[in-house]
Design a protein around this motif. Structure first.
Motif, PDB file in Angstrom:
ATOM      1  N   MET A  36       0.827  -1.201   0.000  1.00 38.74           N
ATOM      2  CA  MET A  36       0.000   0.000   0.000  1.00 38.74           C
ATOM      3  C   MET A  36       0.869   1.261   0.000  1.00 38.74           C
ATOM      4  N   TRP A  37       2.007   1.181   0.653  1.00 40.75           N
ATOM      5  CA  TRP A  37       2.951   2.310   0.633  1.00 40.75           C
ATOM      6  C   TRP A  37       3.395   2.591  -0.798  1.00 40.75           C
ATOM      7  N   GLU A  40      -0.066   3.907  -2.642  1.00 43.86           N
ATOM      8  CA  GLU A  40      -0.810   5.076  -2.177  1.00 43.86           C
ATOM      9  C   GLU A  40       0.003   6.031  -1.302  1.00 43.86           C
ATOM     10  N   ARG A  43       1.465   7.717   4.179  1.00 39.24           N
ATOM     11  CA  ARG A  43       0.367   8.161   5.049  1.00 39.24           C
ATOM     12  C   ARG A  43      -0.819   7.194   4.961  1.00 39.24           C
ATOM     13  N   THR A  44      -1.173   6.794   3.744  1.00 38.24           N
ATOM     14  CA  THR A  44      -2.299   5.872   3.561  1.00 38.24           C
ATOM     15  C   THR A  44      -1.975   4.514   4.165  1.00 38.24           C
ATOM     16  N   ALA A  45      -0.730   4.040   3.947  1.00 40.50           N
ATOM     17  CA  ALA A  45      -0.342   2.741   4.493  1.00 40.50           C
ATOM     18  C   ALA A  45      -0.363   2.760   6.026  1.00 40.50           C
ATOM     19  N   ALA A  47      -2.137   4.779   7.960  1.00 43.24           N
ATOM     20  CA  ALA A  47      -3.536   4.880   8.400  1.00 43.24           C
ATOM     21  C   ALA A  47      -4.237   3.530   8.292  1.00 43.24           C
ATOM     22  N   LEU A  48      -3.892   2.761   7.247  1.00 41.96           N
ATOM     23  CA  LEU A  48      -4.506   1.446   7.050  1.00 41.96           C
ATOM     24  C   LEU A  48      -4.197   0.526   8.233  1.00 41.96           C
ATOM     25  N   THR A  51      -6.129   1.834  11.484  1.00 41.16           N
ATOM     26  CA  THR A  51      -7.577   1.615  11.488  1.00 41.16           C
ATOM     27  C   THR A  51      -7.932   0.137  11.483  1.00 41.16           C
TER      28      THR A  51
END
Length: 434
Positions: A36-37, A40, A43-45, A47-48, A51
């Motif tokens: 994911m890094w 995306e 930051r997205t990785a 946050a994933l 959460t």
């Protein structure tokens, strides 16, 4: 770089980590995070992970895992599993090969409270294998029947396999539990038929046990009654709608603890050991759920499942031809991976394909679990084979694998029957839930 290419690299990275014996939960977590890094950004990785680590285990449906694991551990520590085996032996032990059939019956009964293939094989194996060797059973049949019977722990509810499948696919745990009942009984019957056939071919390897008088059979059955009552209350309560699987797991665990304490069958040390084993197993399963929920969004972004589905459909094999390809892929994976790893890695990829082909997701859950069960007794990994070999330390590994071969053939027959007659899996959940 194309998302699909990054996805394939992520899968390669995942398997590389597993080759180097990284726990499957952390292998999925790392593959999903770095994948994911790359797609995306950090930051997205990040946050994933934050959460999903919370959301994955915050659902109350996951409570069934520690509760049913605790139920099985307490039942084993209190010696209830011995009662199940003794009852099975009293009723079928006097037949030729009856002790091996009793092992299968004991595994099936204990599966209904443990939900674990390995726990079932170890628990019944410690009781059954010394008895079979004492009566002169062949090592292959003795170990093979326990290793194969133990696989029922992954199918007969409560099954950790069904719980994980339900979480990964957002299906009903109750429907999956009910769907596993008839296939579990079918496999149990096929395993017992296999014992009979082996005994018919080689009578010396499967001598008959003593004939227990009828009055004594009922007394022995009475000693197994407490755990049988818990089984009926939990699984039967789900069936009639008296309570949910989560409530059933809590009620079952509480009842077993109460019965063990009232019968003075559970020492403090045994209780602590059961709790510690439950914590370890639960932590492992929860980490697998977290890892799977980090890996799944990565797969979704890379479009790997959609690409795979299009590729399979382009082969023009039709629904059942494609299903056979998926099953063969599971068989190959089962030779090198344990069952839970296969389930959490493969389902996000193949599940969209199964839906696109029009197959019932509950039915496929049963099919997938049975194929994964086959991997538990298939070389070179065969987790249940190694577990039984750990109980019977002086039996060569090759002998155990030779012993499970007829039972593997029985599982293949059972799988074919469930594919040809889907109602074997769907009759109870469809009649219960409509």
């Amino acid at each position: 770089m194309e998302p699909t290419t990054i996805g394939l690299l992520g899968i390669a990275f995942l398997f590389l980590l597993m080759i180097f014996r990284t726990p499957v939960a952390f292998a999925m977590l790392l593959s999903g995070f770095f994948g994911m890094w790359a797609l995306e950004g950090f930051r997205t990785a990040g946050a994933l992970i934050l959460t999903e680590s919370y959301a994955s285990v915050a659902s109350e449906t996951l409570i069934v895992v520690p509760m049913f694991v605790l139920l099985g551990n307490i039942a084993s520590a209190a010696g209830f599993s011995r009662g199940l085996y003794d009852a099975a032996f009293a009723w079928v032990g006097h037949f030729r090969g009856g002790l091996a059939s009793a092992s299968v019956l004991g595994c099936a009964a204990f599966s209904a409270v443990s939900g674990s293939s390995v726990a079932t094989a170890v628990t019944i194996g410690k009781v059954a294998l010394p008895e079979m060797r004492r009566l002169g059973y062949g090592d292959a049949l003795a170990t093979g029947s326990v290793a194969a019977g133990g696989t029922l722990g992954f199918l007969i509810p409560p099954s950790t396999g069904f719980v994980l499948y339900a979480i990964l696919t957002e299906q009903s745990i109750g429907r999956l539990f009910m769907a596993g009942i008839l296939p579990g009984i079918l496999l149990m019957a096929l395993f017992m038929a296999t014992v009979w056939l082996v005994a018919l071919r080689d009578p010396a390897s499967a001598p008959a046990g003593p004939n227990v008088p009828m009055a004594q059979r009922f007394r022995i059955l009475g000693r197994a009654a407490p755990l049988l009552v818990v089984m009926v209350l939990t699984i039967g309560g789900i069936y009639v709608g008296a309570f949910t699987p989560v409530e059933a797991s809590g009620i079952g665990a509480a009842l077993v603890i109460i019965l063990a304490l009232l019968g003075r069958r559970l020492a403090w040390a045994g209780f602590c050991d059961a709790m510690l084993d439950t914590l370890k197993t639960t932590a492992m399963l929860y980490m697998i759920v977290i890892g799977a929920n980090v890996l799944n969004p990565f797969f979704a972004v890379t479009q790997i499942p959609a690409t795979l589905g299009e590729g399979l459909q382009s082969l023009g094999l039709g629904p059942y031809g494609t299903l056979i390809v998926i099953i063969l892929a599971y068989v190959v994976m089962g030779m090198f991976m344990d069952g839970l790893s296969m389930l959490v890695i493969s389902i996000p990829i193949v599940y969209p394909v199964i839906l696109a082909l029009g197959f019932d997701p509950i039915w496929f859950g049963v099919v997938a679990v049975i194929v994964i069960e086959m991997g538990m007794i298939t070389p070179p990994v065969g987790l249940n084979v190694f577990v039984v070999r750990g109980v019977a330390v002086d039996v060569p590994l090759a002998t155990v694998f030779r012993g499970v071969a007829p039972f593997l053939a029985a599982m293949i027959l059972g799988l074919i029957l469930i594919i040809l007659v889907p109602q074997i899996a769907l009759l109870i959940p469809n009649s219960m839930f409509g």
